[in-house]
Design an enzyme around this catalytic site. Structure first.
Site, PDB file in Angstrom:
ATOM      1  N   SER A 164     105.261 120.707  53.010  1.00 28.22           N
ATOM      2  CA  SER A 164     104.938 120.990  51.619  1.00 28.22           C
ATOM      3  C   SER A 164     103.723 120.189  51.172  1.00 28.22           C
ATOM      4  CB  SER A 164     106.144 120.631  50.743  1.00 28.22           C
ATOM      5  OG  SER A 164     105.797 120.605  49.379  1.00 28.22           O
ATOM      6  N   TYR A 181     112.569 115.065  47.145  1.00 33.91           N
ATOM      7  CA  TYR A 181     112.218 116.244  47.945  1.00 33.91           C
ATOM      8  C   TYR A 181     110.919 116.006  48.703  1.00 33.91           C
ATOM      9  CZ  TYR A 181     110.136 120.717  49.097  1.00 33.91           C
ATOM     10  OH  TYR A 181     109.507 121.742  49.766  1.00 33.91           O
ATOM     11  N   LYS A 233     109.987 115.550  53.007  1.00 31.87           N
ATOM     12  CA  LYS A 233     108.954 116.233  53.792  1.00 31.87           C
ATOM     13  C   LYS A 233     108.041 115.219  54.490  1.00 31.87           C
ATOM     14  CE  LYS A 233     110.334 120.359  52.930  1.00 31.87           C
ATOM     15  NZ  LYS A 233     111.007 121.140  53.999  1.00 31.87           N
TER      16      LYS A 233
END
Length: 336
Positions: free
Chosen positions: A125, A150, A154
């Site tokens: 991402s 989040y 990644k």
């Protein structure tokens, strides 16, 4: 035919990638625990491609089930989508995100090591860059401390893959993508959030459909031309094709390093208000929206420099923002 495992293959990006893989000639196996997807997506994929993908309902947090799967199936490569993906939710439930996004990745890489599977595509991402100091964001932009759990998963995921590639016979590509939107031209698969949408476009379409009373625009005091946050919105079919291009790069031994990463976007940023206006214009309707306070974990602006992915993967976007917004609305209407 090469047999490719797609984890999270009934999800939004996963399902579109399965379609592109099958259309390219790959034999696909899907693992999905249906936590944010529906079983009917499997039949809809078959209607599009006329090919039946093998399906396993497995929660990748269950190490015993993961091990059994790899002991009983032969795999040539893996595209790993299965993960929790909402920035706001990750702030509220960090431990759930670390367990689901990091633990499952480790289990898969352990099985790849043990079964000598050496081709891996990671769903990464643009959040790994945080708020970039310069735009557009290139692959040379520094990876900054994550703003959300989040985004941190990644970053950590990429670090784990990089370390694994150094010491095991494994080649991997991380695709750092921006904001996927839209639906397949067939309108048989699209974004299917369960519960309240965490992303802008499904919230827009559900508001237009009357499912949501009003769309919230999180902040209009950002340092942007109209005060709302800017993102790079890419059609999900274009994004799916980037995954097949990356996989073919690995299978053809064309990768220049054991671990590579590419930004995948359109190269153009659009603000939230610009997206709302474009959606209204593309579909000839009006949206009910209000300005609210900023949402924790959101950056001001992010859009991609796409030169590396164009030159190395020979990939570029083909679909327009208007096509994406029209298909998203057609998909929403098909669900009513």
């Amino acid at each position: 035919m090469k047999k490719i495992l797609v984890t999270g293959g009934l999800g939004f990006i996963g399902s579109h990638t399965v379609v592109e893989l099958q259309n390219t000639g790959f034999d696909v196996i899907i693992i999905d625990n249906l936590s944010n997807s529906k079983m009917e997506v499997l039949d809809n994929i078959e209607q599009i491609t006329s090919k039946k993908a093998a399906f396993f309902n497995i929660d990748l947090r269950n190490k015993k089930e993961v091990k059994h799967f790899f002991n009983t199936n032969t795999i040539d490569g893996i595209i790993h989508f299965a993960a929790s993906k909402a920035v706001g939710e990750s702030v509220e439930k960090p431990l759930d995100y670390y367990e689901n996004n990091i633990g499952t990745l480790v289990y898969i890489l352990q099985e790849m090591r043990d079964h000598k599977i050496d081709h891996f595509i990671f769903s990464s991402s643009c959040t790994v860059y945080g708020q970039a100091a310069e735009l557009p964001i290139t692959e040379k932009s520094p990876v900054k401390p994550a703003i959300s759990p989040y985004g941190n998963t990644k970053q950590i995921g990429e670090e784990i893959i990089r370390d694994t590639c150094k010491v095991h016979n494994m080649n991997a590509i991380a695709l750092r993508y921006f904001n996927p939107i839209g639906a397949h031209d067939s309108i048989k698969i699209g974004e299917l959030p369960l519960g309240v949408p965490q992303n802008l476009i499904p919230y827009i379409t559900q508001t237009a459909a009357g499912i949501r009373e009003q769309l919230s625009v999180f902040g209009n005091d950002y340092d942007t031309p109209d005060g709302t946050a800017i993102r790079d919105y890419i059609h999900v079919v274009d994004l799916a094709k980037a995954h097949t291009a990356a996989l073919q790069r690995l299978l053809s031994n064309e990768n220049k390093e054991k671990f590579e990463y590419f930004n995948v976007g359109t190269g153009k940023g659009s603000s939230v208000l610009e997206i709302i206006n474009a959606f209204e214009h593309a579909n000839n309707l009006k949206l009910n929206y209000k300005i609210t306070t900023r949402r924790e974990g959101d950056v001001t602006a992010a859009y991609a420099d796409t030169n590396k992915v164009a030159n190395e993967l020979n990939w570029k976007t083909e679909k327009t923002l208007e096509e994406a917004l029209k298909s998203a609305w057609e998909w929403q209407k098909s669900l009513i």
